[in-house]
Scaffold this active site. Structure first.
Site, PDB file in Angstrom:
ATOM      1  CG  HIS A  88      -0.339  -8.771   8.834  1.00 47.91           C
ATOM      2  ND1 HIS A  88      -0.433  -9.023   7.487  1.00 47.91           N
ATOM      3  CD2 HIS A  88       0.293  -9.856   9.371  1.00 47.91           C
ATOM      4  CE1 HIS A  88       0.125 -10.200   7.207  1.00 47.91           C
ATOM      5  NE2 HIS A  88       0.566 -10.722   8.343  1.00 47.91           N
ATOM      6  CB  VAL A  89       0.309  -6.831  15.181  1.00 48.58           C
ATOM      7  CG1 VAL A  89       0.625  -5.510  14.507  1.00 48.58           C
ATOM      8  CG2 VAL A  89      -1.114  -6.817  15.757  1.00 48.58           C
ATOM      9  CB  ALA A  90      -1.210 -12.594  14.537  1.00 52.36           C
ATOM     10  CD1 TRP A  91       3.265 -10.072  12.282  1.00 52.91           C
ATOM     11  CD2 TRP A  91       5.222  -9.947  13.339  1.00 52.91           C
ATOM     12  NE1 TRP A  91       3.683  -8.762  12.214  1.00 52.91           N
ATOM     13  CE2 TRP A  91       4.881  -8.660  12.856  1.00 52.91           C
ATOM     14  CE3 TRP A  91       6.407 -10.118  14.039  1.00 52.91           C
ATOM     15  CZ2 TRP A  91       5.692  -7.545  13.063  1.00 52.91           C
ATOM     16  CZ3 TRP A  91       7.219  -9.011  14.248  1.00 52.91           C
ATOM     17  CH2 TRP A  91       6.864  -7.728  13.758  1.00 52.91           C
ATOM     18  NE  ARG A 130       0.887 -13.728   3.818  1.00 53.98           N
ATOM     19  CZ  ARG A 130       1.668 -13.781   4.898  1.00 53.98           C
ATOM     20  NH1 ARG A 130       1.121 -13.673   6.108  1.00 53.98           N
ATOM     21  NH2 ARG A 130       2.975 -13.927   4.772  1.00 53.98           N
ATOM     22  CD  GLU A 142      -2.360  -7.231   5.559  1.00 51.11           C
ATOM     23  OE1 GLU A 142      -1.112  -7.392   5.595  1.00 51.11           O
ATOM     24  OE2 GLU A 142      -3.159  -8.020   6.058  1.00 51.11           O
ATOM     25  CG  ASP A 160      -3.243  -9.838  12.700  1.00 55.14           C
ATOM     26  OD1 ASP A 160      -3.247  -8.724  13.259  1.00 55.14           O
ATOM     27  OD2 ASP A 160      -2.194 -10.416  12.330  1.00 55.14           O
ATOM     28  CB  ALA A 164       3.637 -25.065  12.649  1.00 55.72           C
TER      29      ALA A 164
END
Length: 326
Positions: A293-296, A231, A260, A255, A151
């Site tokens: 790791h904030v793309a979401w 990831r 992490e 990202d 997606a």
């Protein structure tokens, strides 16, 4: 039937806190359903001794690499995830990172606020030049290689086409001489060779660990920018450092990281993600753009996660299955 649901991450408050294994065990010992986003569930946590009542794990994310799925399968514990909930925000972030890297926006920002170079010399345009001394490419000159066509990959491809970019969809990476082409896809190695932008949109699993390493960077164009919004671990970070420092690629925007959360710059310590050990000045020099790791993160993503979590639990209780991982 009554179920006890234990949520291990305060994801809806945009905050998480690492817990010790014992703290996790204490919290989930009576759970029949665990909701989790980033907290790992290892074999010990998923053992019958620790979680005797556990029947369902709902991952409020698409990635499930932090779950010991083999142990779940052995015990008959269902694992459901939340695919496509963050598609729009991650695709938006990928494009933002592309522009920041290609146009060297952070380098420009730092040059203006931390030096007097613009005032002294009248221009800082030279800092926008590519590693080989060329001017930045425009969208209509870019060839974008999408690696991973779920997606998110499909949405990134759609957005890139809308910007006038040429889009190549990579076939699966396989041994040399065994690749077959289908559904209009382009061989993986050819995508690396032809692309000026490579966007990684694939999950982390045993087949994708260190998928991009020294050989792949040597195959890429020196004008290539690598964008990773999925990831850590898919890109070999030591190889990435070598490629950036050696000028094999023009830059990288990521990202996600092998470790992490991770310290960076002067806060970096042994064991942290290798690429974050660079100083800010060297990151500018090699054209490395990072976000934590904030793309979401977007309002639509939150709404989608809530709805998918609710639907997953209700469907499972009703004997229906959707978004099944295990």
């Amino acid at each position: 039937m009554h179920h006890q649901i234990v949520a291990l991450d305060a994801w809806h408050l945009c905050e998480t806190k690492s817990a010790s294994p014992q703290e996790i065990h204490d919290r989930v010992k009576d759970a029949s359903i665990i909701a989790v986003t980033v907290t790992p569930l290892d074999a010990s946590t998923l053992s019958a001794a620790v979680t005797p009542n556990l029947r369902l794990v709902v991952v409020i994310a698409s990635g499930t690499d932090g779950i010991d799925k083999r142990r779940c399968e052995e015990r008959g514990i269902r694992v459901l995830n939340s695919p496509s909930a963050n598609t729009e925000s991650v695709a938006n972030h990928a494009l933002a990172m592309y522009f920041a890297c290609r146009r060297r926006l952070l380098t420009m920002h730092h040059a203006v606020f931390r030096t007097d170079e613009w005032k002294r010399q009248g221009t800082v345009m030279r800092k926008m030049l590519s590693r080989d001394g060329g001017l930045p490419l425009s969208c209509q000159e870019e060839v974008v290689g999408i690696v991973g066509y779920g997606a998110i990959g499909q949405r990134v491809a759609q957005a890139c086409r809308g910007l006038g970019m040429t889009v190549l969809i990579a076939s699966r990476k396989v041994a040399a001489g065994t690749e077959t082409i289908s559904n209009g896809r382009t061989p993986f190695t050819e995508v690396l060779r032809r692309s000026s932008v490579i966007v990684l949109c694939l999950p982390r699993n045993p087949d994708t660990i260190n998928m991009i390493s020294d050989d792949e960077f040597r195959t890429m164009s020196r004008k290539a920018i690598v964008v990773n919004v999925t990831r850590g671990g898919i890109v070999d970070e030591h190889a990435l450092l070598r490629a950036l420092r050696g000028g094999l690629i023009d830059g990288c925007a990521t990202d996600v990281f092998l470790k992490e959360p991770s310290g960076a710059g002067e806060h970096w310590q042994d064991g942290d993600s290798p690429i974050l050990g660079l100083s800010e000045a060297e990151a500018d020099e090699v054209n490395l753009v990072v976000t934590p790791h904030v793309a979401w993160c977007a309002s639509a993503t939150m709404d989608n996660y809530l709805q998918t979590f609710k639907q997953n639990v209700e469907d499972w209780c009703a004997g229906k299955l959707s978004n099944v991982v295990v």
